[in-house]
Design a protein around this motif. Sequence first.
Motif, PDB file in Angstrom:
ATOM      1  N   THR A  20      -4.816  -5.426  -4.110  1.00 14.01           N
ATOM      2  CA  THR A  20      -3.683  -6.052  -3.211  1.00 14.01           C
ATOM      3  C   THR A  20      -3.851  -7.475  -3.420  1.00 14.01           C
ATOM      4  O   THR A  20      -2.879  -8.121  -3.468  1.00 14.01           O
ATOM      5  CB  THR A  20      -4.006  -5.747  -1.880  1.00 14.01           C
ATOM      6  OG1 THR A  20      -3.855  -4.180  -1.765  1.00 14.01           O
ATOM      7  CG2 THR A  20      -2.913  -6.555  -0.933  1.00 14.01           C
ATOM      8  N   GLN A  53       2.439  -1.579 -10.643  1.00 12.43           N
ATOM      9  CA  GLN A  53       2.752  -1.136  -9.156  1.00 12.43           C
ATOM     10  C   GLN A  53       3.924  -1.995  -8.689  1.00 12.43           C
ATOM     11  O   GLN A  53       4.792  -1.501  -8.175  1.00 12.43           O
ATOM     12  CB  GLN A  53       1.368  -1.033  -8.536  1.00 12.43           C
ATOM     13  CG  GLN A  53       1.788  -0.633  -7.164  1.00 12.43           C
ATOM     14  CD  GLN A  53       2.271   0.984  -6.940  1.00 12.43           C
ATOM     15  OE1 GLN A  53       2.089   1.704  -7.804  1.00 12.43           O
ATOM     16  NE2 GLN A  53       2.978   1.149  -5.926  1.00 12.43           N
ATOM     17  N   GLU A  87      -1.884  -1.617  -0.612  1.00 14.71           N
ATOM     18  CA  GLU A  87      -3.231  -1.041  -0.053  1.00 14.71           C
ATOM     19  C   GLU A  87      -2.948   0.457  -0.111  1.00 14.71           C
ATOM     20  O   GLU A  87      -3.898   1.328  -0.179  1.00 14.71           O
ATOM     21  CB  GLU A  87      -3.314  -1.359   1.258  1.00 14.71           C
ATOM     22  CG  GLU A  87      -3.760  -2.899   1.436  1.00 14.71           C
ATOM     23  CD  GLU A  87      -5.103  -2.867   1.002  1.00 14.71           C
ATOM     24  OE1 GLU A  87      -6.002  -2.562   1.589  1.00 14.71           O
ATOM     25  OE2 GLU A  87      -5.610  -3.773   0.260  1.00 14.71           O
ATOM     26  N   GLY A  88      -1.854   1.072   0.107  1.00 12.56           N
ATOM     27  CA  GLY A  88      -1.923   2.461   0.455  1.00 12.56           C
ATOM     28  C   GLY A  88      -2.056   2.981   1.785  1.00 12.56           C
ATOM     29  O   GLY A  88      -2.209   2.238   2.757  1.00 12.56           O
ATOM     30  N   ASP A  89      -2.175   4.199   1.937  1.00 11.32           N
ATOM     31  CA  ASP A  89      -2.195   4.963   3.099  1.00 11.32           C
ATOM     32  C   ASP A  89      -3.528   5.034   3.415  1.00 11.32           C
ATOM     33  O   ASP A  89      -4.011   5.776   4.406  1.00 11.32           O
ATOM     34  CB  ASP A  89      -1.427   6.220   3.282  1.00 11.32           C
ATOM     35  CG  ASP A  89       0.106   6.003   3.045  1.00 11.32           C
ATOM     36  OD1 ASP A  89       0.631   4.951   3.392  1.00 11.32           O
ATOM     37  OD2 ASP A  89       0.459   6.890   2.303  1.00 11.32           O
TER      38      ASP A  89
END
Length: 153
Positions: free
Chosen positions: A13, A54, A90-92
């Motif tokens: 990130t 990404q 960051e994602g989940d």
Amino acid sequence: MGSVALVQLTAFTDLGLRIVMRLAVLDDEQAATTRALAEELNVPATHAAKVVTQLGRLGVVDARRGRGGGLRLAPGARTVSVGFLARALEGDGEVVECEGAHPCPLRGGCRLRTALARAREAFFAALDPVTLADVAAPPTRELLLHIGARPPG
């Protein structure tokens, strides 16, 4: 003594935010390469390539091959929220690992997990009103324009 909440973004990130900040200060006709960005930001080109991929999937970066190609911010990307970018990169994942190879014995009724998830979201929410244009504005802009530049001589 007051308490301080610490949140640490992943290196992925952090690099993603630095890449889009760098691209945000380029003129519309300018483009960068993944290799050049990696050198400027002092990171391996393979890491930068994964992040750029990404960012392309998120619609924030346009990557074009060939003559006249390179990396540019996608149209409208300067108004993208830093909170959105941080969440997406960051994602989940959770703040703490409760399941994993050695599951926490408290996981069935733990209130800490929920409190930490709320704190994580509050961190991102604080970044929601901040845009990419905001973080790439002066005085940061001048630093971004000259990042990686070699001193004369």
